[in-house]
Design a protein around this motif. Structure first.
Motif, PDB file in Angstrom:
ATOM      1  N   PHE A   4      -8.482  13.575 -36.056  1.00 23.96           N
ATOM      2  CA  PHE A   4      -8.539  14.972 -36.494  1.00 23.96           C
ATOM      3  C   PHE A   4      -7.298  15.413 -37.270  1.00 23.96           C
ATOM      4  CE2 PHE A   4     -11.740  15.017 -33.121  1.00 23.96           C
ATOM      5  CZ  PHE A   4     -12.764  15.708 -33.758  1.00 23.96           C
ATOM      6  N   GLY A   5      -6.421  14.480 -37.580  1.00 21.05           N
ATOM      7  CA  GLY A   5      -5.283  14.808 -38.427  1.00 21.05           C
ATOM      8  C   GLY A   5      -4.106  15.433 -37.718  1.00 21.05           C
ATOM      9  N   PHE A   6      -4.078  15.364 -36.385  1.00 18.71           N
ATOM     10  CA  PHE A   6      -2.901  15.830 -35.662  1.00 18.71           C
ATOM     11  C   PHE A   6      -1.793  14.785 -35.787  1.00 18.71           C
ATOM     12  CE2 PHE A   6      -6.507  17.761 -33.267  1.00 18.71           C
ATOM     13  CZ  PHE A   6      -6.203  19.095 -33.498  1.00 18.71           C
ATOM     14  N   GLN A   7      -0.544  15.220 -35.683  1.00 20.87           N
ATOM     15  CA  GLN A   7       0.568  14.287 -35.806  1.00 20.87           C
ATOM     16  C   GLN A   7       0.558  13.262 -34.679  1.00 20.87           C
ATOM     17  OE1 GLN A   7       4.216  16.511 -36.074  1.00 20.87           O
ATOM     18  NE2 GLN A   7       3.527  17.702 -37.832  1.00 20.87           N
ATOM     19  N   ASP A   8       0.273  13.720 -33.483  1.00 25.47           N
ATOM     20  CA  ASP A   8       0.208  12.866 -32.297  1.00 25.47           C
ATOM     21  C   ASP A   8      -0.454  13.671 -31.189  1.00 25.47           C
ATOM     22  OD1 ASP A   8       2.193  14.656 -31.501  1.00 25.47           O
ATOM     23  OD2 ASP A   8       3.822  13.246 -31.876  1.00 25.47           O
ATOM     24  N   ALA A   9      -0.502  13.104 -29.992  1.00 24.86           N
ATOM     25  CA  ALA A   9      -1.155  13.800 -28.884  1.00 24.86           C
ATOM     26  C   ALA A   9      -0.439  15.105 -28.541  1.00 24.86           C
ATOM     27  CB  ALA A   9      -1.214  12.889 -27.656  1.00 24.86           C
ATOM     28  N   THR A  10       0.881  15.098 -28.629  1.00 24.46           N
ATOM     29  CA  THR A  10       1.643  16.316 -28.323  1.00 24.46           C
ATOM     30  C   THR A  10       1.276  17.445 -29.279  1.00 24.46           C
ATOM     31  OG1 THR A  10       3.484  15.013 -27.435  1.00 24.46           O
ATOM     32  CG2 THR A  10       3.963  17.289 -28.110  1.00 24.46           C
ATOM     33  N   ASP A  11       1.177  17.129 -30.547  1.00 23.68           N
ATOM     34  CA  ASP A  11       0.792  18.126 -31.553  1.00 23.68           C
ATOM     35  C   ASP A  11      -0.641  18.600 -31.300  1.00 23.68           C
ATOM     36  OD1 ASP A  11       1.034  19.622 -34.053  1.00 23.68           O
ATOM     37  OD2 ASP A  11      -0.306  18.100 -34.912  1.00 23.68           O
ATOM     38  N   TYR A  12      -1.521  17.678 -30.964  1.00 24.11           N
ATOM     39  CA  TYR A  12      -2.906  18.032 -30.652  1.00 24.11           C
ATOM     40  C   TYR A  12      -2.977  19.000 -29.481  1.00 24.11           C
ATOM     41  CZ  TYR A  12      -7.273  17.184 -28.011  1.00 24.11           C
ATOM     42  OH  TYR A  12      -8.405  17.322 -27.263  1.00 24.11           O
ATOM     43  N   TYR A  13      -2.291  18.695 -28.392  1.00 26.32           N
ATOM     44  CA  TYR A  13      -2.358  19.554 -27.217  1.00 26.32           C
ATOM     45  C   TYR A  13      -1.815  20.951 -27.524  1.00 26.32           C
ATOM     46  CZ  TYR A  13      -3.136  15.165 -24.706  1.00 26.32           C
ATOM     47  OH  TYR A  13      -3.635  13.964 -24.276  1.00 26.32           O
ATOM     48  N   HIS A  14      -0.763  21.015 -28.300  1.00 22.64           N
ATOM     49  CA  HIS A  14      -0.193  22.319 -28.650  1.00 22.64           C
ATOM     50  C   HIS A  14      -1.162  23.139 -29.486  1.00 22.64           C
ATOM     51  CE1 HIS A  14       2.555  25.407 -30.041  1.00 22.64           C
ATOM     52  NE2 HIS A  14       2.276  25.077 -31.284  1.00 22.64           N
ATOM     53  N   VAL A  33      -5.559   9.597 -20.249  1.00 21.52           N
ATOM     54  CA  VAL A  33      -6.145  10.469 -21.255  1.00 21.52           C
ATOM     55  C   VAL A  33      -5.181  10.652 -22.421  1.00 21.52           C
ATOM     56  CG1 VAL A  33      -6.911  12.835 -21.715  1.00 21.52           C
ATOM     57  CG2 VAL A  33      -7.648  11.671 -19.629  1.00 21.52           C
ATOM     58  N   ARG A  34      -3.895  10.764 -22.112  1.00 22.70           N
ATOM     59  CA  ARG A  34      -2.903  10.925 -23.180  1.00 22.70           C
ATOM     60  C   ARG A  34      -2.915   9.726 -24.133  1.00 22.70           C
ATOM     61  NH1 ARG A  34       1.683  14.105 -22.864  1.00 22.70           N
ATOM     62  NH2 ARG A  34       1.563  14.066 -20.572  1.00 22.70           N
ATOM     63  N   GLN A  35      -2.999   8.534 -23.577  1.00 27.83           N
ATOM     64  CA  GLN A  35      -3.040   7.333 -24.414  1.00 27.83           C
ATOM     65  C   GLN A  35      -4.303   7.310 -25.272  1.00 27.83           C
ATOM     66  OE1 GLN A  35      -2.699   4.289 -21.428  1.00 27.83           O
ATOM     67  NE2 GLN A  35      -0.446   4.320 -21.426  1.00 27.83           N
ATOM     68  N   PHE A  36      -5.422   7.750 -24.705  1.00 27.06           N
ATOM     69  CA  PHE A  36      -6.653   7.812 -25.496  1.00 27.06           C
ATOM     70  C   PHE A  36      -6.500   8.794 -26.657  1.00 27.06           C
ATOM     71  CE2 PHE A  36     -10.754   9.505 -26.699  1.00 27.06           C
ATOM     72  CZ  PHE A  36     -11.549   8.375 -26.782  1.00 27.06           C
ATOM     73  N   ASP A  37      -5.970   9.957 -26.360  1.00 30.97           N
ATOM     74  CA  ASP A  37      -5.800  10.966 -27.403  1.00 30.97           C
ATOM     75  C   ASP A  37      -4.798  10.507 -28.464  1.00 30.97           C
ATOM     76  OD1 ASP A  37      -7.640  12.723 -26.299  1.00 30.97           O
ATOM     77  OD2 ASP A  37      -6.146  13.724 -25.057  1.00 30.97           O
ATOM     78  N   GLU A  38      -3.792   9.782 -28.050  1.00 26.01           N
ATOM     79  CA  GLU A  38      -2.809   9.250 -28.998  1.00 26.01           C
ATOM     80  C   GLU A  38      -3.454   8.239 -29.939  1.00 26.01           C
ATOM     81  OE1 GLU A  38       0.770   9.735 -30.533  1.00 26.01           O
ATOM     82  OE2 GLU A  38       0.672  10.336 -28.426  1.00 26.01           O
ATOM     83  N   ALA A  39      -4.363   7.419 -29.387  1.00 27.66           N
ATOM     84  CA  ALA A  39      -4.973   6.343 -30.172  1.00 27.66           C
ATOM     85  C   ALA A  39      -6.170   6.807 -30.988  1.00 27.66           C
ATOM     86  CB  ALA A  39      -5.399   5.209 -29.241  1.00 27.66           C
TER      87      ALA A  39
END
Length: 326
Positions: free
Chosen positions: A233-243, A221-227
């Motif tokens: 949605f304009g997040f920096q990366d998956a880590t930024d999105y999750y936060h 799931v992390r790889q999907f969200d990263e890609a």
């Protein structure tokens, strides 16, 4: 603490989760729903399946939100609908963008903190004369319900009487970490295969708008969200999105009565989040944490008198009834 007592054969979190997910359920007393298409943005519509009684203003309304890659047809969605309908509630089962076969209704994707769509529905129903409203969500939908209430802060819509979150992924970073444990490979696999399939359907619905080239390299799931999710949605990366999408950041701002139902043996929602100060210091939040229950399951023994054993569904309706009482 919670009053939930698990079915004696389902005291293991994995067993509880998988049994509830796989078991076929029927709802013979639930009427055929009406379809409600809601324009939530210039390029996006979503679909809600609604069970409305006559005279909507005289009855409270329960909006229910599903989990990752779920839909309004998920067994727990219809289970809440059946129990809520029998208790006199109007019911709206809201599909997230692209879910429930609605990829063609939107050129956008969805994510775990996208509260816009349910906010539009809450305000539409109020404008149409619906009375008191409660929003309930499971897993990702639970995060959305909590984040919605937190984003409203001290000024929620007057119609919103409360929110309920069952097994909410409110601490997204820790939940994604937990999902990547070897013991959770079956859940990861199921989420990823559905995310990939949906992305392929999305690309087919809007040729040239979405690339599927990255899908072959995605296994988590992390790889999907990263890609896909984060860059779209304009997040920096998956880590930024999750936060930024995690409800835990805003639950301290919740001002409506709130119930969180969670289990200590949930395979990928660590219970520590429900003991964090933003939760425990907010007097509007009640946490019912049981030792067992799995993820979005909470199956106990049927009573032979109409109750089918799905405890969390009943608990949602009980709570909604209490906060909507005159």
């Amino acid at each position: 603490m919670s009053s939930f007592e698990p079915h004696r054969r389902l005291s293991n979190g994995h067993a509880m989760t998988l049994w509830a997910w796989a078991r076929r359920r029927e709802f013979p007393h639930l009427p055929i729903p009406s379809e409600r298409f809601i324009e939530v943005a210039a390029d996006a519509r979503v679909l809600a399946h609604c069970y409305f009684h006559r005279g909507v203003a005289a009855r409270p309304t329960l909006i229910v939100l599903h989990g990752l890659e779920g839909s309004s047809s998920a067994h727990y969605m219809r289970g809440v609908a059946a129990k809520g309908w029998a208790a006199g509630f109007n019911i709206a089962l809201l599909n997230q963008r692209n879910c429930g076969g609605t990829e063609h209704l939107s050129t956008t994707l969805y994510h775990s903190g996208l509260t816009t769509d349910v906010d539009v529905l809450v305000r539409q129903l109020a404008a149409e004369g619906h009375g008191a409203t409660v929003v309930a969500g499971y897993s990702l939908g639970g995060n959305l319900a909590l984040k919605l209430a937190g984003d409203y802060g001290a000024t929620p819509p007057a119609s919103l009487r409360g929110v309920v979150a069952v097994s909410p992924v409110m601490d997204l970073p820790r939940c994604v970490d937990a999902l990547e444990r070897k013991s959770n490979v079956i859940y990861q696999w199921n989420f990823v295969r559905n995310l990939k399939a949906r992305m392929r359907r999305k690309a087919a619905a809007f040729p040239g708008l979405f690339s599927t080239d990255a899908l072959a390299r995605i296994h988590t799931v992390r790889q999907f969200d990263e890609a896909y999710t984060a860059p779209f949605f304009g997040f920096q990366d998956a880590t930024d999105y999750y936060h930024r999408a995690a409800a835990l950041r805003v639950v301290d701002q919740i001002s409506v009565p709130t119930l969180i139902v969670a289990a200590g043996d949930d395979p990928f929602v660590p219970s520590g989040a429900f003991r964090q100060p933003p939760v425990t210091t907010n007097p509007r939040i009640t946490v019912e944490l049981s030792a067992h229950g799995g993820h979005c399951a909470f199956v106990t023994h049927a009573d032979g008198n109409g109750f089918d054993g799905y405890w969390a569904e009943r608990r949602i309706v009980e709570f909604a009834t209490s906060v909507c009482a005159p």
